[in-house]
Design a protein around this motif. Sequence first.
Motif, PDB file in Angstrom:
ATOM      1  N   ARG A 160      10.928 -23.275  -3.715  1.00 56.51           N
ATOM      2  CA  ARG A 160      11.807 -23.851  -4.741  1.00 56.51           C
ATOM      3  C   ARG A 160      11.067 -24.783  -5.691  1.00 56.51           C
ATOM      4  N   GLY A 161       9.809 -25.085  -5.389  1.00 58.71           N
ATOM      5  CA  GLY A 161       9.027 -25.964  -6.249  1.00 58.71           C
ATOM      6  C   GLY A 161       9.240 -27.434  -5.964  1.00 58.71           C
ATOM      7  N   LEU A 162       9.889 -27.763  -4.870  1.00 54.75           N
ATOM      8  CA  LEU A 162      10.147 -29.161  -4.542  1.00 54.75           C
ATOM      9  C   LEU A 162       9.040 -29.760  -3.678  1.00 54.75           C
ATOM     10  N   LEU A 163       8.185 -28.926  -3.135  1.00 51.27           N
ATOM     11  CA  LEU A 163       7.097 -29.386  -2.284  1.00 51.27           C
ATOM     12  C   LEU A 163       5.789 -28.894  -2.881  1.00 51.27           C
ATOM     13  N   LYS A 164       4.971 -29.820  -3.328  1.00 51.15           N
ATOM     14  CA  LYS A 164       3.681 -29.470  -3.927  1.00 51.15           C
ATOM     15  C   LYS A 164       2.586 -29.719  -2.905  1.00 51.15           C
ATOM     16  N   LEU A 165       1.917 -28.669  -2.501  1.00 52.31           N
ATOM     17  CA  LEU A 165       0.810 -28.795  -1.574  1.00 52.31           C
ATOM     18  C   LEU A 165      -0.492 -28.872  -2.357  1.00 52.31           C
ATOM     19  N   PRO A 166      -1.469 -29.652  -1.887  1.00 60.40           N
ATOM     20  CA  PRO A 166      -2.740 -29.721  -2.611  1.00 60.40           C
ATOM     21  C   PRO A 166      -3.464 -28.393  -2.577  1.00 60.40           C
ATOM     22  N   GLU A 167      -3.997 -28.001  -3.724  1.00 55.40           N
ATOM     23  CA  GLU A 167      -4.732 -26.742  -3.814  1.00 55.40           C
ATOM     24  C   GLU A 167      -6.218 -27.044  -3.896  1.00 55.40           C
ATOM     25  N   PRO A 168      -7.036 -26.236  -3.252  1.00 60.10           N
ATOM     26  CA  PRO A 168      -8.485 -26.490  -3.313  1.00 60.10           C
ATOM     27  C   PRO A 168      -9.014 -26.256  -4.724  1.00 60.10           C
ATOM     28  N   LYS A 169      -9.982 -27.094  -5.106  1.00 62.79           N
ATOM     29  CA  LYS A 169     -10.599 -26.935  -6.421  1.00 62.79           C
ATOM     30  C   LYS A 169     -11.528 -25.734  -6.385  1.00 62.79           C
ATOM     31  N   PRO A 170     -11.493 -24.896  -7.423  1.00 66.71           N
ATOM     32  CA  PRO A 170     -12.441 -23.772  -7.447  1.00 66.71           C
ATOM     33  C   PRO A 170     -13.864 -24.293  -7.636  1.00 66.71           C
ATOM     34  N   VAL A 171     -14.799 -23.700  -6.927  1.00 63.83           N
ATOM     35  CA  VAL A 171     -16.197 -24.110  -7.000  1.00 63.83           C
ATOM     36  C   VAL A 171     -16.872 -23.293  -8.090  1.00 63.83           C
ATOM     37  N   GLU A 197     -22.803 -23.845  -8.680  1.00 59.21           N
ATOM     38  CA  GLU A 197     -22.804 -24.755  -7.542  1.00 59.21           C
ATOM     39  C   GLU A 197     -22.736 -23.979  -6.233  1.00 59.21           C
ATOM     40  N   ARG A 198     -21.937 -22.928  -6.222  1.00 59.85           N
ATOM     41  CA  ARG A 198     -21.827 -22.076  -5.030  1.00 59.85           C
ATOM     42  C   ARG A 198     -23.171 -21.425  -4.714  1.00 59.85           C
ATOM     43  N   ALA A 199     -23.874 -20.974  -5.752  1.00 63.59           N
ATOM     44  CA  ALA A 199     -25.179 -20.351  -5.556  1.00 63.59           C
ATOM     45  C   ALA A 199     -26.182 -21.353  -4.991  1.00 63.59           C
ATOM     46  N   ASP A 247     -25.488 -23.978  -3.166  1.00 65.35           N
ATOM     47  CA  ASP A 247     -25.113 -24.237  -1.778  1.00 65.35           C
ATOM     48  C   ASP A 247     -25.594 -23.113  -0.864  1.00 65.35           C
ATOM     49  N   LEU A 248     -25.468 -21.869  -1.323  1.00 68.62           N
ATOM     50  CA  LEU A 248     -25.908 -20.732  -0.511  1.00 68.62           C
ATOM     51  C   LEU A 248     -27.421 -20.701  -0.361  1.00 68.62           C
ATOM     52  N   VAL A 249     -28.157 -21.092  -1.429  1.00 67.47           N
ATOM     53  CA  VAL A 249     -29.616 -21.127  -1.338  1.00 67.47           C
ATOM     54  C   VAL A 249     -30.045 -22.199  -0.346  1.00 67.47           C
ATOM     55  N   LYS A 250     -29.336 -23.334  -0.328  1.00 65.19           N
ATOM     56  CA  LYS A 250     -29.662 -24.381   0.644  1.00 65.19           C
ATOM     57  C   LYS A 250     -29.361 -23.917   2.068  1.00 65.19           C
ATOM     58  N   LYS A 251     -28.273 -23.181   2.230  1.00 68.93           N
ATOM     59  CA  LYS A 251     -27.867 -22.759   3.563  1.00 68.93           C
ATOM     60  C   LYS A 251     -28.741 -21.614   4.087  1.00 68.93           C
ATOM     61  N   TYR A 252     -29.103 -20.689   3.214  1.00 67.24           N
ATOM     62  CA  TYR A 252     -29.903 -19.525   3.599  1.00 67.24           C
ATOM     63  C   TYR A 252     -31.147 -19.457   2.718  1.00 67.24           C
ATOM     64  N   PRO A 253     -32.173 -20.255   2.998  1.00 71.14           N
ATOM     65  CA  PRO A 253     -33.332 -20.301   2.105  1.00 71.14           C
ATOM     66  C   PRO A 253     -34.185 -19.029   2.109  1.00 71.14           C
ATOM     67  N   ASP A 254     -34.156 -18.260   3.183  1.00 69.03           N
ATOM     68  CA  ASP A 254     -35.003 -17.066   3.266  1.00 69.03           C
ATOM     69  C   ASP A 254     -34.314 -15.789   2.806  1.00 69.03           C
ATOM     70  N   ALA A 255     -33.076 -15.883   2.369  1.00 71.95           N
ATOM     71  CA  ALA A 255     -32.318 -14.686   1.992  1.00 71.95           C
ATOM     72  C   ALA A 255     -32.728 -14.199   0.602  1.00 71.95           C
ATOM     73  N   GLU A 256     -32.660 -12.869   0.427  1.00 79.26           N
ATOM     74  CA  GLU A 256     -32.882 -12.310  -0.907  1.00 79.26           C
ATOM     75  C   GLU A 256     -31.636 -12.535  -1.740  1.00 79.26           C
ATOM     76  N   VAL A 257     -31.827 -12.807  -3.010  1.00 77.75           N
ATOM     77  CA  VAL A 257     -30.703 -13.080  -3.887  1.00 77.75           C
ATOM     78  C   VAL A 257     -30.553 -11.930  -4.874  1.00 77.75           C
ATOM     79  N   PHE A 258     -29.373 -11.334  -4.883  1.00 78.04           N
ATOM     80  CA  PHE A 258     -29.045 -10.279  -5.832  1.00 78.04           C
ATOM     81  C   PHE A 258     -27.937 -10.810  -6.719  1.00 78.04           C
TER      82      PHE A 258
END
Length: 71
Positions: free
Chosen positions: A31-42, A46-48, A50-61
Motif C-alpha cells: 500500500r506504500g505505507l511502509l518504506k523499507l531501505p533499499e540498497p544503493k547500487p554500486v 567500484e565493483r570492478a 572490489d573484485l580485483v582486490k578480492k580475486y587478484p589472480d583472476a583473469e579479467v574479461f
Amino acid sequence: MARRGPSRDLLVWTVATSLVLVGVGLYLRDRGLLKLPEPKPVAPAERARDLVKKYPDAEVFSGPETDKKKE
C-alpha cells in the motif's frame, strides 16, 4: 484426548503471531505505507575494483574491447 503442554502452545502462538506480522508488513509495503531501505547500487568501476582486490589472480574479461586489443 491428550492435552498439549504450555511449551507447545507457546510455539503455536509464536508461529501464528509471526505469520500475522509478516502479512501485515507485506500489506503495508504494497500500500506504500511502509518504506523499507533499499540498497544503493554500486558503480561498475567500484565493483570492478572490489573484485580485483578480492580475486587478484583472476583473469579479467570486460567485453568486446578485450578482443579488439588482442588483435
